[in-house]
Design a protein around this motif. Structure first.
Motif, PDB file in Angstrom:
ATOM      1  N   CYS A  89      65.294  32.137  90.118  1.00 55.14           N
ATOM      2  CA  CYS A  89      64.677  30.858  89.793  1.00 55.14           C
ATOM      3  C   CYS A  89      63.543  30.584  90.782  1.00 55.14           C
ATOM      4  O   CYS A  89      63.721  30.736  91.986  1.00 55.14           O
ATOM      5  N   HIS A 105      64.494  27.290  93.052  1.00 48.56           N
ATOM      6  CA  HIS A 105      65.593  27.334  94.025  1.00 48.56           C
ATOM      7  C   HIS A 105      65.811  28.698  94.661  1.00 48.56           C
ATOM      8  O   HIS A 105      66.616  28.831  95.570  1.00 48.56           O
ATOM      9  N   CYS A 149      69.406  29.594  85.991  1.00 53.15           N
ATOM     10  CA  CYS A 149      69.755  29.167  87.349  1.00 53.15           C
ATOM     11  C   CYS A 149      70.789  28.054  87.258  1.00 53.15           C
ATOM     12  O   CYS A 149      70.530  27.016  86.662  1.00 53.15           O
ATOM     13  N   CYS A 152      69.560  24.644  88.510  1.00 53.30           N
ATOM     14  CA  CYS A 152      68.675  23.973  87.547  1.00 53.30           C
ATOM     15  C   CYS A 152      69.514  23.272  86.474  1.00 53.30           C
ATOM     16  O   CYS A 152      69.256  22.124  86.125  1.00 53.30           O
TER      17      CYS A 152
END
Ligand code: ZN
Ligand code: ZN
Ligand code: ZN
Ligand code: ZN
Length: 439
Positions: A255, A258, A276, A279
């Motif tokens: 991701c 992150h 992710c 997310c």
């Protein structure tokens, strides 16, 4: 396909193509520099058969012995590219060439590798688990992974069938080979375990924990469900939920926001990319529940309402606002934008829903009233053939049908003892097991 056949036929009758090639070899202070030019002089069969590449490559005309001016000099560092991954059909061909498996088992072998998480994607790509198992086997028991052993065995089987070798000879030989393999494996038990443990941990790593900086890992709970937890547990209690369907596989893609590896859920035909997990969780926290009506279970008594909810696992549902006191819920599709329309279901007094999923906005999925939709879905499941249930093959299904049990609905309502009495080879316990799965 028809056009290809026609054009291919025309091509066999068409005149040959004529190419002109020019090869220039220059000497630059002892270094040989080469350049190849080609030009299509007469297109011949290319005129009717456009599937071959006819791109030309022009090299300026030069005379033999001519001195050329140096326009530019560069030094470039390049690396050879790895060969492209084999597609499934190429893989099957290669197995055939190596004599591994038989025509009927090769396809099955590949399916199994997918099911067990040794390969993923198409063209298939080995997972870290697969690499770890092969590495460990190569290092500690190379006989098992050698394709020679497998193909030798297959050849021996054929020899038995052809009467060229005796069963005893072949089994003695195999037994001896297997003894050696097991000796190898048993003596390096610890090392193999350690190797697999290290690799598997790497295979479950998602990245850095946002709370404490330790490593986030895919873990499984005591009930068998999966979640993301911190390696710093119990000091750090950071967790993220994962979808309840399938087995998680950590992907190579990360991701951007992150830096966590994305997760794919392996569930046979229902496999999907969860992405992710952080997310997904953030999206759920930011999204507000959309109330669409009164809860049929507790609305009258406690004013419970039904709302469209987004869960941290990435799934969505229509659920009661009084959750967890009221657990009424209806499933919704995982993907697509859900629109709540002004049309209401007469029976349930709920708005009809429309799902816009990706490419085709002109042709959205009209899901309708969520209660009606769920009831229809359950009805369809009931009508499905018996073979959707694990453990019921075509033969068993036929025997059950002879006894008047035609679909999953019939099976759910059947009396296990009666079925066991009527159908040969089916025990009351297996009927109960199937019934549990059907529900
Ligand atoms: Zn942590
Ligand atoms: Zn993310
Ligand atoms: Zn309720
Ligand atoms: Zn309805």
């Amino acid at each position: 396909m028809y056009e290809l056949v026609v054009r291919r036929f025309f091509a066999t009758l068409a005149p040959s193509a004529v190419w002109e090639h020019l090869r220039v070899v220059a000497d630059a202070d002892g270094e040989r520099l080469k350049s190849n030019g080609k030009r299509l002089v007469e297109e011949g069969y290319h005129a009717v058969y456009p599937y071959f590449n006819t791109s030309e490559n022009h090299v300026p005309a030069v005379e033999e012995g001519e001195a050329l001016a140096l326009a530019d000099a560069r030094i470039e560092a390049k690396q050879t590219q790895p060969p492209r991954r084999y597609g499934q059909s190429r893989l099957i061909e290669t197995m055939e060439d190596l004599g591994v498996g038989t025509k009927s088992t090769r396809h099955n072998t590949i399916e199994k590798l997918y099911d067990r998480g040794y390969i993923e994607n198409d063209p298939p790509r080995p997972t870290t688990l697969a690499k770890a198992v092969v590495e460990a086997a190569e290092e500690y028991a190379d006989l098992v992974v050698s394709e020679e052993m497998t193909s030798e065995l297959e050849a021996d089987m054929t020899a038995i069938a052809d009467g060229e070798k005796s069963l005893d000879d072949v089994t003695d030989e195999s037994r001896e080979i297997l003894d050696r393999v097991f000796d190898d494996l048993a003596s390096s038990r610890e090392e193999i375990g350690e190797h697999l443990r290290t690799s598997l941990k790497a295979d479950k790593t998602l990245g850095e924990c946002p709370d404490c900086g330790e490593t986030l890992l895919v873990r499984s709970s005591r009930t068998g469900s999966y979640f993301v937890g911190c390696d710093g547990y119990p000091e750090c209690r950071f967790t993220l939920p994962l979808p309840s369907t399938g087995e998680p596989l950590v992907l190579d893609e990360a991701c951007e926001e992150h830096g966590l590896q994305e997760v794919k859920m392996l569930a046979g035909r229902n496999t999907f990319v969860h992405g992710c997990p952080l997310c997904a969780a953030e999206e759920a926290n930011e999204s507000e529940d959309r109330v669409i009506g009164v809860c049929p279970d507790c609305g009258e008594e406690h004013d419970g309402e039904l709302a469209i909810k987004q869960l941290q696992t990435g799934s969505r549902l229509v659920g009661c606002t009084r959750y967890p006191d009221c657990e009424y819920s209806l499933p919704l599709p995982r993907r697509g934008d859900i629109e709540v329309t002004d049309t209401y279901c007469d029976e349930h007094d709920l708005p009809e829903l429309v799902v816009y999923d990706g490419e085709d906005d002109d042709d959205p999925w009209e899901l309708g009233c969520p209660i009606c939709n769920y009831e229809e879905y359950q009805e369809r499941q009931r009508k499905k053939g018996l073979e959707v249930l694990d453990g019921i093959g075509p033969k068993t299904a036929e025997k059950l049908e002879d006894a008047g049990i035609d679909d999953v609905g019939d099976l759910s309502e059947a009396e296990p003892e009666t079925v066991a009495d009527e159908v040969a080879g089916v025990s009351a316990d297996s009927v109960r097991e199937w019934q549990a799965k059907a529900d």
